[in-house]
Design a protein around this motif. Sequence first.
Motif, PDB file in Angstrom:
ATOM      1  N   LEU B 198       0.842  -1.201   0.000  1.00  0.00           N
ATOM      2  CA  LEU B 198       0.000   0.000   0.000  1.00  0.00           C
ATOM      3  C   LEU B 198       0.872   1.245   0.000  1.00  0.00           C
ATOM      4  O   LEU B 198       0.593   2.225  -0.703  1.00  0.00           O
ATOM      5  N   ALA B 199       1.949   1.210   0.797  1.00  0.00           N
ATOM      6  CA  ALA B 199       2.810   2.380   0.908  1.00  0.00           C
ATOM      7  C   ALA B 199       3.560   2.645  -0.398  1.00  0.00           C
ATOM      8  O   ALA B 199       3.691   3.797  -0.816  1.00  0.00           O
ATOM      9  N   TRP B 200       4.026   1.594  -1.067  1.00  0.00           N
ATOM     10  CA  TRP B 200       4.694   1.801  -2.358  1.00  0.00           C
ATOM     11  C   TRP B 200       3.750   2.484  -3.330  1.00  0.00           C
ATOM     12  O   TRP B 200       4.135   3.370  -4.082  1.00  0.00           O
ATOM     13  N   GLU B 201       2.495   2.022  -3.307  1.00  0.00           N
ATOM     14  CA  GLU B 201       1.526   2.573  -4.246  1.00  0.00           C
ATOM     15  C   GLU B 201       1.283   4.055  -3.980  1.00  0.00           C
ATOM     16  O   GLU B 201       0.890   4.799  -4.869  1.00  0.00           O
ATOM     17  N   GLN B 202       1.516   4.478  -2.728  1.00  0.00           N
ATOM     18  CA  GLN B 202       1.389   5.907  -2.412  1.00  0.00           C
ATOM     19  C   GLN B 202       2.682   6.659  -2.730  1.00  0.00           C
ATOM     20  O   GLN B 202       2.796   7.845  -2.414  1.00  0.00           O
ATOM     21  N   GLY B 203       3.647   5.964  -3.315  1.00  0.00           N
ATOM     22  CA  GLY B 203       4.879   6.645  -3.699  1.00  0.00           C
ATOM     23  C   GLY B 203       5.974   6.585  -2.651  1.00  0.00           C
ATOM     24  O   GLY B 203       7.016   7.225  -2.781  1.00  0.00           O
ATOM     25  N   TRP B 204       5.757   5.788  -1.623  1.00  0.00           N
ATOM     26  CA  TRP B 204       6.759   5.655  -0.573  1.00  0.00           C
ATOM     27  C   TRP B 204       7.781   4.612  -0.985  1.00  0.00           C
ATOM     28  O   TRP B 204       7.477   3.690  -1.718  1.00  0.00           O
ATOM     29  N   ASN B 205       9.008   4.759  -0.520  1.00  0.00           N
ATOM     30  CA  ASN B 205       9.972   3.684  -0.732  1.00  0.00           C
ATOM     31  C   ASN B 205      10.931   3.624   0.436  1.00  0.00           C
ATOM     32  O   ASN B 205      11.306   4.653   0.987  1.00  0.00           O
ATOM     33  N   TYR B 206      11.338   2.415   0.782  1.00  0.00           N
ATOM     34  CA  TYR B 206      12.229   2.260   1.930  1.00  0.00           C
ATOM     35  C   TYR B 206      13.660   2.448   1.489  1.00  0.00           C
ATOM     36  O   TYR B 206      14.157   1.738   0.619  1.00  0.00           O
ATOM     37  N   LYS B 207      14.333   3.434   2.107  1.00  0.00           N
ATOM     38  CA  LYS B 207      15.758   3.624   1.810  1.00  0.00           C
ATOM     39  C   LYS B 207      16.537   3.092   3.004  1.00  0.00           C
ATOM     40  O   LYS B 207      16.367   3.548   4.135  1.00  0.00           O
ATOM     41  N   ILE B 208      17.384   2.110   2.727  1.00  0.00           N
ATOM     42  CA  ILE B 208      18.021   1.379   3.818  1.00  0.00           C
ATOM     43  C   ILE B 208      18.828   2.291   4.741  1.00  0.00           C
ATOM     44  O   ILE B 208      18.791   2.149   5.951  1.00  0.00           O
ATOM     45  N   GLY B 209      19.515   3.285   4.151  1.00  0.00           N
ATOM     46  CA  GLY B 209      20.338   4.155   4.976  1.00  0.00           C
ATOM     47  C   GLY B 209      19.553   4.983   5.992  1.00  0.00           C
ATOM     48  O   GLY B 209      20.088   5.385   7.022  1.00  0.00           O
ATOM     49  N   GLU B 210      18.277   5.226   5.717  1.00  0.00           N
ATOM     50  CA  GLU B 210      17.535   6.176   6.554  1.00  0.00           C
ATOM     51  C   GLU B 210      16.885   5.548   7.782  1.00  0.00           C
ATOM     52  O   GLU B 210      16.456   6.249   8.692  1.00  0.00           O
ATOM     53  N   GLY B 211      16.757   4.250   7.793  1.00  0.00           N
ATOM     54  CA  GLY B 211      16.217   3.567   8.971  1.00  0.00           C
ATOM     55  C   GLY B 211      14.823   4.030   9.343  1.00  0.00           C
ATOM     56  O   GLY B 211      13.947   4.154   8.484  1.00  0.00           O
ATOM     57  N   ASN B 214      12.474   6.663   7.560  1.00  0.00           N
ATOM     58  CA  ASN B 214      11.643   6.324   6.401  1.00  0.00           C
ATOM     59  C   ASN B 214      10.162   6.459   6.699  1.00  0.00           C
ATOM     60  O   ASN B 214       9.374   6.791   5.833  1.00  0.00           O
ATOM     61  N   PHE B 215       9.808   6.170   7.936  1.00  0.00           N
ATOM     62  CA  PHE B 215       8.392   6.112   8.259  1.00  0.00           C
ATOM     63  C   PHE B 215       7.822   7.481   8.638  1.00  0.00           C
ATOM     64  O   PHE B 215       6.693   7.580   9.076  1.00  0.00           O
ATOM     65  N   GLU B 216       8.660   8.525   8.489  1.00  0.00           N
ATOM     66  CA  GLU B 216       8.134   9.875   8.690  1.00  0.00           C
ATOM     67  C   GLU B 216       7.510  10.426   7.415  1.00  0.00           C
ATOM     68  O   GLU B 216       6.792  11.409   7.443  1.00  0.00           O
ATOM     69  N   ASP B 217       7.809   9.767   6.305  1.00  0.00           N
ATOM     70  CA  ASP B 217       7.305  10.198   4.998  1.00  0.00           C
ATOM     71  C   ASP B 217       5.774  10.274   5.023  1.00  0.00           C
ATOM     72  O   ASP B 217       5.107   9.322   5.418  1.00  0.00           O
ATOM     73  N   PRO B 218       5.199  11.430   4.612  1.00  0.00           N
ATOM     74  CA  PRO B 218       3.727  11.529   4.622  1.00  0.00           C
ATOM     75  C   PRO B 218       3.056  10.475   3.750  1.00  0.00           C
ATOM     76  O   PRO B 218       1.933  10.063   4.041  1.00  0.00           O
ATOM     77  N   ALA B 219       3.749  10.010   2.708  1.00  0.00           N
ATOM     78  CA  ALA B 219       3.156   8.977   1.846  1.00  0.00           C
ATOM     79  C   ALA B 219       2.894   7.710   2.647  1.00  0.00           C
ATOM     80  O   ALA B 219       1.926   6.983   2.386  1.00  0.00           O
ATOM     81  N   ARG B 398       7.803   4.165  14.928  1.00  0.00           N
ATOM     82  CA  ARG B 398       9.160   4.621  14.585  1.00  0.00           C
ATOM     83  C   ARG B 398      10.134   4.312  15.711  1.00  0.00           C
ATOM     84  O   ARG B 398      11.268   3.901  15.478  1.00  0.00           O
ATOM     85  N   LYS B 399       9.659   4.491  16.944  1.00  0.00           N
ATOM     86  CA  LYS B 399      10.517   4.185  18.087  1.00  0.00           C
ATOM     87  C   LYS B 399      10.882   2.694  18.080  1.00  0.00           C
ATOM     88  O   LYS B 399      12.020   2.298  18.276  1.00  0.00           O
ATOM     89  N   GLU B 400       9.862   1.891  17.815  1.00  0.00           N
ATOM     90  CA  GLU B 400      10.048   0.433  17.775  1.00  0.00           C
ATOM     91  C   GLU B 400      11.062   0.060  16.689  1.00  0.00           C
ATOM     92  O   GLU B 400      11.982  -0.724  16.924  1.00  0.00           O
ATOM     93  N   VAL B 401      10.884   0.678  15.513  1.00  0.00           N
ATOM     94  CA  VAL B 401      11.781   0.361  14.396  1.00  0.00           C
ATOM     95  C   VAL B 401      13.210   0.744  14.738  1.00  0.00           C
ATOM     96  O   VAL B 401      14.145  -0.026  14.484  1.00  0.00           O
ATOM     97  N   SER B 402      13.403   1.900  15.349  1.00  0.00           N
ATOM     98  CA  SER B 402      14.793   2.269  15.617  1.00  0.00           C
ATOM     99  C   SER B 402      15.401   1.328  16.654  1.00  0.00           C
ATOM    100  O   SER B 402      16.593   1.031  16.576  1.00  0.00           O
ATOM    101  N   SER B 403      14.596   0.800  17.556  1.00  0.00           N
ATOM    102  CA  SER B 403      15.196  -0.154  18.495  1.00  0.00           C
ATOM    103  C   SER B 403      15.459  -1.496  17.820  1.00  0.00           C
ATOM    104  O   SER B 403      16.409  -2.188  18.168  1.00  0.00           O
ATOM    105  N   ILE B 404      14.633  -1.849  16.831  1.00  0.00           N
ATOM    106  CA  ILE B 404      14.896  -3.101  16.095  1.00  0.00           C
ATOM    107  C   ILE B 404      16.196  -2.963  15.291  1.00  0.00           C
ATOM    108  O   ILE B 404      17.021  -3.870  15.263  1.00  0.00           O
TER     109      ILE B 404
END
Lengths: 292, 407
Positions: B198-211, B214-219, B398-404
């Motif tokens: 769903l997120a890709w379809e909204q134009g979002w993409n995961y960039k590995i360097g940004e950790g 990435n999930f702050e993107d409004p898309a 986002r907090k969870e992801v950064s701890s993962i």
Amino acid sequence: MNKFKSTITPYLFIGPALILLLIFSFAPILVALAISFTDMNLSGLANWSQIHFIGLENFIKLFHDETFRQAMLNTLIYVVIGVPSAVISSFVIALLLNFFSNWVSSTFRVIFYVPSITNIVAIAVVWMFLYNQEYGLFNYLLSLIDVDAVPWLEDPLVAKLSLILIAVWKSNGISMLIFLAALQTIPRMYYEAADIDGANRFQKLTKITLPSMSFATFFVTVTTLIGWLQFFEEPFVITDGGPLNGTNSIALFIYQEGFQYSEFGYGAAASFVLFALIIVATLVQFKFRKTD
Amino acid sequence: MKKKTGLFVAMMVGILFILGACSSDDEQAESKDTIKVWTMSPALEEFVKEYENESGMTVKVQTIPWENAHDKLLTAVASGEGPDVLQIGTTWVAEFAEAGTFLDLTDYIDDYENFSPDNFFKGAIETTQYDGETIGIPWYVDTRLLFYRTDILADVGYPEGPETWEDMIDASRKLTARGDDQYALDMPTTDPQFPFMLAWEQGWNYKIGEGAANFEDPAFKDAIELHHLFFEENFSQLEEGKEFFQAFSDGSKPMFFSGPWDIQTIKDRAPEIDGKWDVHLMPKAENNKSMIGGAHFSVFHNSEKVDQSLEFINWMADPETQVAWYKHNSELPANMSAWEDPALTEDPMVSTFGEQLKSTQPLPLIPEFERMGQELLTTLEQINRGGVDIDKALADYRKEVSSILEE
């Protein structure tokens, strides 16, 4: 020679069992304790140089982990509701079965024992149909008396109670057998003496039956409590800890961390928390028994 | 007494003899013309007979159910006792590659005719690359499409199926308005890959360097809101509900997202609606990207029969074999030239899958991604079922992801 023989013989007998116990029970516990202080995960499994000692970090993290705290709370609820209901219900069943000593008693003994030896997956499938919100038997029966559909497995609190019901039903068989055995060892003459003194049924129950059963009750309570602290199969098979983590237990949490996410260190730490809880709970019960 | 001892000794000797016979049997099978293959497809065992006839090799296939495959691979990694060739699902690549499970095939690519990356879908090749290594050769691919009831969608004005997410929402409103217990879409709540689609379809993409950033993107938030909308407006049922294929058949849930295997499942489980359903490309927002999954064949890192294993993989990667596998087990070829075969082009539903494969994306290849997906499902459950505010839930996520990612 003869003296040597007689001293060594008992050790020869228990030796093999002891060695197996040491290798397969105690050694893994020690290994798990060691792992719980490391950050071991899948890559550490393949390459031991990837494992780092991180001290108590896993344990500190555990107590900040919302999911774990929720699992602790759920387990507490399972124990507080589950243990008394499991013990009391199996006691009552045993007492009732003890009234008869004919085919009724043996038939019902079998009926109550069958769930204990039935595979949990089979039980889960049947109960999930019973609990089904659309066409489950329970909601159908409720609809006959104009009660709205109950979300048996869809609401965190109700789902907990639903699982407790299954587990109590499943565990009754074994506890009931122990109680029955204990009931049958009470000497008849106590009751005969009570009859002569003109005691009524209730007095006989509270003054003779219950005190004579105290050891069996103690045994059943301790084993049931340990079992409920390790509550795993029902949430694992039926709800997978959901909805909203409402049925997750400590044992399931350990499984998820250790084997689904391969966080062996973290999982081992959680298993030691559970280990400590079980030891404490058991010691407390022994303490109470001494004061009897 | 003596007699009994004699009997006992004779029995033990007998048992030892039988055991000995078994083990020498095993050793014989371990000769250099035998390779061991672990797969999650039960149909492979039958399928490799042809290869055995052609090449004179013996292929010992062991089938592991998907549910146990992860544990089984873990044990293999820990003990170093693996097969020669193993099937690996694309989402497990990063995790197991990091643990050093696979042999790096980079140097062998040019030696075998069917290994060239140009032969395969780009998305499939991307999931064979980890940390500069090539850890496998694509076997089959799968992707997700929209399955829908043509008759019911025609009633609300979309006989060809909804084209965009706006169409989806519009159609869903009308479908839900049909009455109580009538829903529009069966929204997947246990598939960790779906929310990312769903997120890709909204134009979002995961960039590995940004950790976690990435999930702050409004898309990304748009995708979560879209997901929530389906529950908020009752387009999708939150509870388990009816048995799914029954709901699809009686029309109370006329749309769902799934992979190619469900074509056959619907034919088997709901034959009464034959001709009343079809598949459609993923609805479009910014784009209509679907995920690309599937499986690769890899060589276990300490296999002693690398050449024989690669020879076998080379045969499996051949376009002809891949078409034959499709006919045998309905799994879609990863090899693009296999898609020119009439067996695939003449089936309109399958060719829709082929078309969707051109617009796909693999999930980011980092070992933590599986975990991130699971946590995202938890987050979505908190929003949809627990009524947590989306902004707050996303901040927690986002907090969870950064701890993962820290781990």
